[in-house]
Every structure is written in C-alpha cells, then in structure tokens.
Design a protein around this motif. Structure first.
Motif, PDB file in Angstrom:
ATOM      1  N   GLU A  91       0.834  -1.205   0.000  1.00  0.00           N
ATOM      2  CA  GLU A  91       0.000   0.000   0.000  1.00  0.00           C
ATOM      3  C   GLU A  91       0.870   1.256   0.000  1.00  0.00           C
ATOM      4  O   GLU A  91       0.622   2.199  -0.752  1.00  0.00           O
ATOM      5  CB  GLU A  91      -0.896   0.004   1.237  1.00  0.00           C
ATOM      6  CG  GLU A  91      -1.998  -1.037   1.237  1.00  0.00           C
ATOM      7  CD  GLU A  91      -2.738  -1.075   2.567  1.00  0.00           C
ATOM      8  OE1 GLU A  91      -2.519  -0.152   3.393  1.00  0.00           O
ATOM      9  OE2 GLU A  91      -3.520  -2.018   2.800  1.00  0.00           O
ATOM     10  N   ILE A  92       1.882   1.262   0.852  1.00  0.00           N
ATOM     11  CA  ILE A  92       2.763   2.432   0.966  1.00  0.00           C
ATOM     12  C   ILE A  92       3.507   2.693  -0.343  1.00  0.00           C
ATOM     13  O   ILE A  92       3.686   3.842  -0.760  1.00  0.00           O
ATOM     14  CB  ILE A  92       3.748   2.230   2.135  1.00  0.00           C
ATOM     15  CG1 ILE A  92       3.003   2.291   3.479  1.00  0.00           C
ATOM     16  CG2 ILE A  92       4.880   3.267   2.102  1.00  0.00           C
ATOM     17  CD1 ILE A  92       3.828   1.796   4.659  1.00  0.00           C
ATOM     18  N   LYS A  93       3.918   1.628  -1.001  1.00  0.00           N
ATOM     19  CA  LYS A  93       4.708   1.765  -2.230  1.00  0.00           C
ATOM     20  C   LYS A  93       3.841   1.875  -3.487  1.00  0.00           C
ATOM     21  O   LYS A  93       4.369   2.063  -4.588  1.00  0.00           O
ATOM     22  CB  LYS A  93       5.664   0.566  -2.374  1.00  0.00           C
ATOM     23  CG  LYS A  93       6.670   0.406  -1.241  1.00  0.00           C
ATOM     24  CD  LYS A  93       7.569   1.618  -1.073  1.00  0.00           C
ATOM     25  CE  LYS A  93       8.575   1.766  -2.190  1.00  0.00           C
ATOM     26  NZ  LYS A  93       9.439   2.977  -1.971  1.00  0.00           N
ATOM     27  N   GLY A  94       2.511   1.731  -3.326  1.00  0.00           N
ATOM     28  CA  GLY A  94       1.625   1.825  -4.480  1.00  0.00           C
ATOM     29  C   GLY A  94       1.751   0.653  -5.436  1.00  0.00           C
ATOM     30  O   GLY A  94       1.665   0.814  -6.659  1.00  0.00           O
ATOM     31  N   LEU A  95       1.954  -0.523  -4.867  1.00  0.00           N
ATOM     32  CA  LEU A  95       2.126  -1.750  -5.642  1.00  0.00           C
ATOM     33  C   LEU A  95       1.079  -2.778  -5.241  1.00  0.00           C
ATOM     34  O   LEU A  95       0.469  -2.672  -4.175  1.00  0.00           O
ATOM     35  CB  LEU A  95       3.509  -2.358  -5.382  1.00  0.00           C
ATOM     36  CG  LEU A  95       4.735  -1.488  -5.633  1.00  0.00           C
ATOM     37  CD1 LEU A  95       5.972  -2.158  -5.069  1.00  0.00           C
ATOM     38  CD2 LEU A  95       4.905  -1.212  -7.120  1.00  0.00           C
ATOM     39  N   THR A  96       0.906  -3.796  -6.055  1.00  0.00           N
ATOM     40  CA  THR A  96       0.144  -4.954  -5.607  1.00  0.00           C
ATOM     41  C   THR A  96       1.047  -5.822  -4.734  1.00  0.00           C
ATOM     42  O   THR A  96       2.286  -5.756  -4.841  1.00  0.00           O
ATOM     43  CB  THR A  96      -0.361  -5.801  -6.782  1.00  0.00           C
ATOM     44  OG1 THR A  96       0.781  -6.365  -7.457  1.00  0.00           O
ATOM     45  CG2 THR A  96      -1.185  -4.962  -7.765  1.00  0.00           C
ATOM     46  N   VAL A  97       0.437  -6.611  -3.878  1.00  0.00           N
ATOM     47  CA  VAL A  97       1.214  -7.523  -3.044  1.00  0.00           C
ATOM     48  C   VAL A  97       2.006  -8.486  -3.918  1.00  0.00           C
ATOM     49  O   VAL A  97       3.158  -8.838  -3.609  1.00  0.00           O
ATOM     50  CB  VAL A  97       0.300  -8.285  -2.065  1.00  0.00           C
ATOM     51  CG1 VAL A  97       1.082  -9.351  -1.315  1.00  0.00           C
ATOM     52  CG2 VAL A  97      -0.345  -7.331  -1.078  1.00  0.00           C
ATOM     53  N   GLU A  98       1.408  -8.913  -5.015  1.00  0.00           N
ATOM     54  CA  GLU A  98       2.071  -9.866  -5.912  1.00  0.00           C
ATOM     55  C   GLU A  98       3.348  -9.265  -6.513  1.00  0.00           C
ATOM     56  O   GLU A  98       4.395  -9.923  -6.566  1.00  0.00           O
ATOM     57  CB  GLU A  98       1.112 -10.295  -7.041  1.00  0.00           C
ATOM     58  CG  GLU A  98      -0.039 -11.151  -6.604  1.00  0.00           C
ATOM     59  CD  GLU A  98      -1.181 -10.372  -5.938  1.00  0.00           C
ATOM     60  OE1 GLU A  98      -2.087 -11.018  -5.383  1.00  0.00           O
ATOM     61  OE2 GLU A  98      -1.172  -9.109  -5.982  1.00  0.00           O
ATOM     62  N   VAL A  99       3.259  -8.019  -6.937  1.00  0.00           N
ATOM     63  CA  VAL A  99       4.444  -7.350  -7.517  1.00  0.00           C
ATOM     64  C   VAL A  99       5.517  -7.159  -6.455  1.00  0.00           C
ATOM     65  O   VAL A  99       6.710  -7.392  -6.708  1.00  0.00           O
ATOM     66  CB  VAL A  99       4.046  -6.009  -8.153  1.00  0.00           C
ATOM     67  CG1 VAL A  99       5.276  -5.165  -8.467  1.00  0.00           C
ATOM     68  CG2 VAL A  99       3.237  -6.246  -9.417  1.00  0.00           C
ATOM     69  N   LEU A 100       5.119  -6.739  -5.257  1.00  0.00           N
ATOM     70  CA  LEU A 100       6.085  -6.565  -4.174  1.00  0.00           C
ATOM     71  C   LEU A 100       6.756  -7.891  -3.830  1.00  0.00           C
ATOM     72  O   LEU A 100       7.989  -7.948  -3.651  1.00  0.00           O
ATOM     73  CB  LEU A 100       5.388  -6.002  -2.940  1.00  0.00           C
ATOM     74  CG  LEU A 100       6.274  -5.871  -1.687  1.00  0.00           C
ATOM     75  CD1 LEU A 100       7.417  -4.884  -1.918  1.00  0.00           C
ATOM     76  CD2 LEU A 100       5.439  -5.450  -0.480  1.00  0.00           C
ATOM     77  N   ASN A 101       5.977  -8.935  -3.749  1.00  0.00           N
ATOM     78  CA  ASN A 101       6.523 -10.254  -3.408  1.00  0.00           C
ATOM     79  C   ASN A 101       7.551 -10.697  -4.451  1.00  0.00           C
ATOM     80  O   ASN A 101       8.636 -11.189  -4.104  1.00  0.00           O
ATOM     81  CB  ASN A 101       5.377 -11.262  -3.323  1.00  0.00           C
ATOM     82  CG  ASN A 101       5.802 -12.579  -2.696  1.00  0.00           C
ATOM     83  OD1 ASN A 101       6.673 -12.616  -1.835  1.00  0.00           O
ATOM     84  ND2 ASN A 101       5.195 -13.653  -3.131  1.00  0.00           N
ATOM     85  N   GLU A 102       7.228 -10.497  -5.707  1.00  0.00           N
ATOM     86  CA  GLU A 102       8.155 -10.869  -6.779  1.00  0.00           C
ATOM     87  C   GLU A 102       9.421 -10.017  -6.730  1.00  0.00           C
ATOM     88  O   GLU A 102      10.534 -10.514  -6.922  1.00  0.00           O
ATOM     89  CB  GLU A 102       7.470 -10.715  -8.132  1.00  0.00           C
ATOM     90  CG  GLU A 102       8.332 -11.107  -9.323  1.00  0.00           C
ATOM     91  CD  GLU A 102       8.808 -12.558  -9.278  1.00  0.00           C
ATOM     92  OE1 GLU A 102       9.926 -12.827  -9.783  1.00  0.00           O
ATOM     93  OE2 GLU A 102       8.077 -13.421  -8.746  1.00  0.00           O
ATOM     94  N   GLN A 103       9.267  -8.723  -6.437  1.00  0.00           N
ATOM     95  CA  GLN A 103      10.430  -7.837  -6.365  1.00  0.00           C
ATOM     96  C   GLN A 103      11.363  -8.247  -5.234  1.00  0.00           C
ATOM     97  O   GLN A 103      12.593  -8.245  -5.395  1.00  0.00           O
ATOM     98  CB  GLN A 103       9.976  -6.393  -6.161  1.00  0.00           C
ATOM     99  CG  GLN A 103      11.124  -5.396  -6.063  1.00  0.00           C
ATOM    100  CD  GLN A 103      11.917  -5.280  -7.342  1.00  0.00           C
ATOM    101  OE1 GLN A 103      11.350  -4.951  -8.389  1.00  0.00           O
ATOM    102  NE2 GLN A 103      13.222  -5.533  -7.285  1.00  0.00           N
ATOM    103  N   ILE A 104      10.808  -8.602  -4.081  1.00  0.00           N
ATOM    104  CA  ILE A 104      11.664  -8.996  -2.958  1.00  0.00           C
ATOM    105  C   ILE A 104      12.401 -10.292  -3.278  1.00  0.00           C
ATOM    106  O   ILE A 104      13.574 -10.454  -2.913  1.00  0.00           O
ATOM    107  CB  ILE A 104      10.837  -9.072  -1.658  1.00  0.00           C
ATOM    108  CG1 ILE A 104      10.573  -7.634  -1.171  1.00  0.00           C
ATOM    109  CG2 ILE A 104      11.543  -9.897  -0.585  1.00  0.00           C
ATOM    110  CD1 ILE A 104       9.781  -7.494   0.085  1.00  0.00           C
ATOM    111  N   ARG A 105      11.770 -11.191  -3.990  1.00  0.00           N
ATOM    112  CA  ARG A 105      12.484 -12.407  -4.422  1.00  0.00           C
ATOM    113  C   ARG A 105      13.619 -12.051  -5.389  1.00  0.00           C
ATOM    114  O   ARG A 105      14.696 -12.642  -5.332  1.00  0.00           O
ATOM    115  CB  ARG A 105      11.509 -13.395  -5.062  1.00  0.00           C
ATOM    116  CG  ARG A 105      10.505 -13.951  -4.067  1.00  0.00           C
ATOM    117  CD  ARG A 105       9.636 -15.020  -4.673  1.00  0.00           C
ATOM    118  NE  ARG A 105       8.557 -15.403  -3.781  1.00  0.00           N
ATOM    119  CZ  ARG A 105       8.059 -16.634  -3.692  1.00  0.00           C
ATOM    120  NH1 ARG A 105       8.562 -17.601  -4.428  1.00  0.00           N
ATOM    121  NH2 ARG A 105       7.060 -16.906  -2.877  1.00  0.00           N
TER     122      ARG A 105
END
Length: 209
Positions: free
Chosen positions: A186-200
């Motif tokens: 929410e803070i970064k303006g992303l979907t959880v799926e996109v954030l999860n993929e980015q952290i991987r």
C-alpha cells in the motif's frame, strides 16, 4: 502466496532466513550465522570466528550475520569494530551477503561499506528518512519489520526507499508477515504480488553478489 521473511528467529517458519545460534548445530533449512556485538567473547574470539567460518561454508548458510556495531552493549567499540571487520572478511571469502545489526552507529557502519565485496542489509531498520537516504546512497539494502504497521514516520521513510533495496522481516516479533507485505505494498503503491516478486528478485541479486 508465500512471503519471504528476511530475518527471523523461529525454527518453524517455512520461508526465510533463520538467525542461527553459532553454538548450536546448523539447521537443515536456510539460515544466517554471525557474531552479534552483544555476544562477542573477548577471551574466546578466535573459537567464535573459527566456528563461524565453518558454518559460513555450508550451502544452507545464506548470509553472515547478525553482525555490526551497537552503542548500547557492553563490548568495547574497538573490539566490536575488529569483530565486524573479521566477519566482513569471512563474507568476502565465502561470497555471501551481510545482515547488519546497528544501534546508533550508522555512519560508522557506512565507513565499513567499501571493505565489503558483498551486499550489506541493515536489518530492522526504523530510522528517519535522512539516514535511509545516506544508507541507500552508500549501496545498502534495508530490511523493515513490524514497526511499519504503525509508525507513521517510518512509513514516510519507506515511501522514499527504492523497492529494489527493500526486504521485510519478522525478527523476534510474533505476527503474520503477510500483514507487513500488504502494508508495504500500500505504501509503495504496488500490488502484493508485484512486491513479493520484487523482494524475491532482490534476494537473488544479493545472493549473486
């Protein structure tokens, strides 16, 4: 969806990096191993370092740490710096990133950055925007924990941190890391799926040097 927990202390947690005790047998799942500033044994530094060197060579050892500098523990600052430097050398030798514990010593830690060939990740980061910016400028990654859920100042800091420099962790806290992923997205303006993929992707980046 599985969420990677960058730094945790629970052997039952299925997906992340467990903070191992170097005095115990190595776990059979991904872990980090290091000598925390509060655990430095002045009379037994060499055995501690030999044990760490042994653990660091295991395939399941993902990172060296926690290690770093802490102004609040009993160990002498020069001794802390000596032990930190020795762990940086182990990291360089084995080609694995460092998980950094830092309390009121951020600019001292920054001074060590050029001596490390591998990534340095400040775990449990909860400071103001200016410190975050200085750390990012000096090529650190930042791992955020539970405080993001309620600390408005930290949320403002997180907004400014590039998403390719972020990790998320539970540390000692007992909560569902999915909440932290949701809030960070929410803070970064992303979907959880996109954030999860980015952290991987971030994890793959630091593991590959």
């Amino acid at each position: 969806m599985e969420f990677f927990d960058f730094h945790h202390h629970k052997k039952t947690r299925p997906f992340g990096i467990y903070n191992a005790d170097i005095q115990e047998p190595p776990p059979d799942f991904p872990y980090s191993a290091g000598i925390h500033p509060k655990d430095i044994d002045q009379s037994g530094m060499q055995p501690q370092l030999e044990r760490l060197q042994e653990l660091a060579g295991h395939a399941l050892c993902i990172a060296i740490g926690e290690c770093g500098l802490d102004s609040m523990v009993a160990a002498d600052q020069h001794l802390q710096e000596e032990m930190f430097m020795k762990q940086i050398r182990i990291s360089n030798d084995v080609g694995k990133p460092l998980i950094i514990h830092c309390v009121r010593k951020y600019y001292e830690v920054i001074a060590f950055r050029k001596k490390a060939e591998q990534a340095m990740v400040i775990h449990g980061f909860n400071k103001k925007k200016g410190i975050a910016e200085d750390l990012i400028r000096n090529n650190f990654h930042l791992s955020f924990g539970k405080a993001v859920l309620y600390n408005l100042s930290l949320q403002d800091t997180l907004k400014t941190v590039p998403v390719n420099r972020i990790f998320l962790e539970t540390d000692h806290e007992d909560f569902d890391i999915a909440e932290l992923y949701q809030k960070t997205a929410e803070i970064k303006g992303l979907t959880v799926e996109v954030l999860n993929e980015q952290i991987r992707e971030n994890l793959a980046q630091i593991k590959n040097g």
